[in-house]
Design an enzyme around this catalytic site. Structure first.
Site, mmCIF file in Angstrom:
data_model
loop_
_atom_site.group_PDB
_atom_site.id
_atom_site.type_symbol
_atom_site.label_atom_id
_atom_site.label_comp_id
_atom_site.label_asym_id
_atom_site.label_seq_id
_atom_site.Cartn_x
_atom_site.Cartn_y
_atom_site.Cartn_z
ATOM 1 C CE LYS A 125 -4.552 0.990 0.200
ATOM 2 N NZ LYS A 125 -5.698 -0.083 -0.398
HETATM 3 P P1 NAD Z 1 -12.792 7.811 -3.722
HETATM 4 O O1 NAD Z 1 -11.854 8.665 -3.296
HETATM 5 O O2 NAD Z 1 -13.214 7.439 -5.040
HETATM 6 O O3 NAD Z 1 -14.133 7.834 -2.753
HETATM 7 C C1 NAD Z 1 -14.082 8.141 -1.358
HETATM 8 C C2 NAD Z 1 -15.602 8.425 -0.991
HETATM 9 O O4 NAD Z 1 -15.710 8.626 0.258
HETATM 10 C C3 NAD Z 1 -16.108 9.978 -1.528
HETATM 11 O O5 NAD Z 1 -17.562 9.784 -1.836
HETATM 12 C C4 NAD Z 1 -15.726 10.619 -0.350
HETATM 13 O O6 NAD Z 1 -16.551 12.060 -0.375
HETATM 14 C C5 NAD Z 1 -16.102 9.829 0.816
HETATM 15 N N1 NAD Z 1 -15.487 10.040 2.121
HETATM 16 C C6 NAD Z 1 -14.070 10.436 2.372
HETATM 17 N N2 NAD Z 1 -14.047 10.702 3.640
HETATM 18 C C7 NAD Z 1 -15.432 10.663 4.135
HETATM 19 C C8 NAD Z 1 -15.863 10.872 5.599
HETATM 20 N N3 NAD Z 1 -14.975 11.267 6.654
HETATM 21 N N4 NAD Z 1 -16.972 10.497 5.946
HETATM 22 C C9 NAD Z 1 -17.935 10.262 4.952
HETATM 23 N N5 NAD Z 1 -17.644 10.031 3.654
HETATM 24 C C10 NAD Z 1 -16.165 10.387 3.174
HETATM 25 O O7 NAD Z 1 -12.076 6.112 -3.133
HETATM 26 P P2 NAD Z 1 -12.575 4.651 -3.508
HETATM 27 O O8 NAD Z 1 -11.605 4.322 -4.316
HETATM 28 O O9 NAD Z 1 -14.047 4.660 -3.829
HETATM 29 O O10 NAD Z 1 -12.338 4.117 -2.127
HETATM 30 C C11 NAD Z 1 -13.205 4.108 -1.027
HETATM 31 C C12 NAD Z 1 -12.700 2.796 -0.177
HETATM 32 O O11 NAD Z 1 -12.938 1.552 -0.691
HETATM 33 C C13 NAD Z 1 -11.541 2.932 0.599
HETATM 34 O O12 NAD Z 1 -11.714 2.525 1.766
HETATM 35 C C14 NAD Z 1 -10.702 2.198 -0.122
HETATM 36 O O13 NAD Z 1 -9.251 1.946 0.416
HETATM 37 C C15 NAD Z 1 -11.578 0.862 -0.437
HETATM 38 N N6 NAD Z 1 -11.067 0.180 -1.713
HETATM 39 C C16 NAD Z 1 -11.040 0.988 -2.939
HETATM 40 C C17 NAD Z 1 -10.574 0.213 -4.130
HETATM 41 C C18 NAD Z 1 -10.465 0.757 -5.596
HETATM 42 O O14 NAD Z 1 -10.633 -0.102 -6.393
HETATM 43 N N7 NAD Z 1 -10.828 2.188 -5.715
HETATM 44 C C19 NAD Z 1 -10.109 -1.230 -3.937
HETATM 45 C C20 NAD Z 1 -10.255 -1.806 -2.495
HETATM 46 C C21 NAD Z 1 -10.877 -1.089 -1.663
#
Ligand code: NAD
Length: 434
Positions: A125
């Site tokens: 990571k």
């Molecule tokens: P992103 O940045 O595209 O979206 C994150 C979302 O969470 C946004 O809508 C943001 O406004 C919201 N957010 C941020 N802080 C917040 C808070 N304090 N309270 C409420 N909402 C909040 O990110 P993503 O890629 O969608 O990732 C989201 C989660 O999924 C993370 O935990 C990430 O580690 C996990 N994840 C993502 C992927 C991927 O392929 N993108 C893969 C595995 C896991």
């Protein structure tokens, strides 16, 4: 082991370990590992090694800011938990709360996830402590390119492959690919996954994490004998993962009654038209969507619904609010949304949990497809990608269900034991060098 007792053992360790263990997220990852290890036959030396990353790189990233021309220094991290079964693989996140322990914990989760999905990767990571919401595109590009330069020695298609995560996207990956390619002197798309399709990205990668989560939700609803048309859904996070989960569930006839992001949350008991909400967020903030009532983040998490999907940040379901959840199914799309203390409470309730290490494993699975395609320069169709993704997700999901039933474990423990056992066996078979 009680938490206080566990924290005591952590404090008794050498200072180098303390560097990671200052983070609650890292302590949470170690605690999960120790609890799971009680259910598997694991060499104590291997267990100790699995608590620590193989390598952690911390870099300073000075960049010129657009607003006033001053130079600001950011701190970036790349942590590789394991390279035992192939290159390490994991996302790069841009968020103000990023620190070494958090990144090390997320790298550990990636190892278990790759183990469960049977992918030839170890976990990694990366992250930079910054707030991309308040940075210009030029600042983000300079930050990304300078970070890539600083970690150049430890990354590579056979060493460590990055992907998007919280606060990063396809464009971030394109900048990394370009910077790396310029440095090595040839075009190297296989250095990252989750990049734009025009640059060797995989069709369907952007939607893969959300889609993988949806395949698991539909399978769990089937097991619970809940008709999708009668199910209601609350989603925290409306970014890459949360918006895809919302859209895919909406298209399958589920009612999306609550949606939140960092600006706030909205509720509509009759359900949102997700296509309309998606159009709205391209122009304005989610909380200003007119066909919903504004609610707090706590109200979103605690609203009465069939499926609750945390898809934003970690540690939002805690000892404090766990007993107030009113969902039937908790589908963890974010990494680490539930603390171990909350988990104990939930294990004594009738909430069915799809734990994060399987719930969001669709992302790394399609990243694996992308890496394989780039190495072979042979691209698959979206239909092939989605079919293979569904097959691998459901295979892993049912393996975890079987493990949970046979060993009388919670879904989280079942998933962890499978992932950890795979990583431990690989270490034992390779032996200790030198
Ligand atoms: P992103 O940045 O595209 O979206 C994150 C979302 O969470 C946004 O809508 C943001 O406004 C919201 N957010 C941020 N802080 C917040 C808070 N304090 N309270 C409420 N909402 C909040 O990110 P993503 O890629 O969608 O990732 C989201 C989660 O999924 C993370 O935990 C990430 O580690 C996990 N994840 C993502 C992927 C991927 O392929 N993108 C893969 C595995 C896991």
């Amino acid at each position: 082991m009680a938490i206080a007792e566990h924290e005591e053992t952590c404090l008794a360790k050498p200072r180098e370990v303390g560097v990671y263990e200052r983070s609650p997220m890292f302590r949470m990852a170690c605690r999960q590992l120790e609890l799971a290890a009680e259910h598997i036959d694991i060499d104590p030396g291997v267990l100790e090694r699995l608590k620590l990353p193989k390598r952690a790189v911390l870099v300073s990233i000075p960049i010129r800011m657009d607003s006033d021309g001053r130079t600001e220094n950011f701190i970036g991290y790349r942590v590789q938990h394991s390279l035992t079964s192939g290159p390490s693989k994991g996302g790069l996140r841009y968020h103000p709360s990023v620190d070494l322990g958090e990144v090390a914990a997320l790298a550990m989760f990636m190892s278990w996830k790759c183990g469960i999905m049977n992918l030839p990767f170890g976990g990694a990571k990366g992250g930079i402590a910054c707030d991309p919401e308040y940075m210009t595109i030029g600042e983000k590009e300079r930050l990304t390119r300078r970070f890539t330069e600083e970690v150049l020695a430890v990354i590579g298609p056979r060493k460590d492959v990055m992907a998007p995560d919280l606060g990063t996207d396809e464009q971030t990956m394109a900048w990394i690919m370009d910077t790396y390619s310029m440095k090595v002197g040839y075009c190297c798309p296989e250095i990252v996954t989750g990049k734009p399709v025009e640059l060797g990205g995989c069709v369907g990668r952007r939607q893969a994490t959300g889609r993988g989560m949806v395949y698991c939700i539909m399978e769990a609803l089937k097991e619970l004998k809940i008709e999708p048309g009668t199910a209601t859904v609350a989603i925290q996070g409306f970014g890459n993962v949360g918006s895809v989960v919302a859209k895919e569930l909406f298209d399958r006839g589920l009612k999306i009654i609550a949606i939140g992001d960092r600006t706030g949350a909205i509720y509509n008991k009759n359900g949102f038209d997700v296509d309309d909400v998606l159009r709205h967020v391209t122009r304005d903030r989610l909380v200003r969507y007119p066909k919903g009532e504004v609610i707090s983040q706590a109200e979103l998490l605690e609203c009465s619904c069939t499926v609750l999907v945390p898809a934003a940040i970690e540690r939002v379901i805690t000892e404090e609010n766990a007993s107030r959840l009113k969902c039937r199914l908790l589908a963890e799309a974010a990494n680490g949304p539930t603390t171990p203390e909350a988990d104990e409470i939930l294990n004594n309730s009738d909430i069915y949990i799809i734990p994060d290490i399987i719930g969001n494993a669709g992302g790394v699975t399609v990243s694996y497809f992308e890496w394989v395609q780039d190495l072979q320069q042979w691209m698959w169709t979206e239909e092939q990608i989605n079919r293979q993704l569904e097959e691998l997700m459901l295979r892993a999901f049912h393996k975890i269900r079987k493990q949970a039933r046979e060993r009388q474990l919670s879904m989280r423990m079942a998933a962890l034991t499978l992932g950890i056992e795979k990583a431990a066996r690989e270490k034992e078979r390779r032996g200790l060098f030198p």
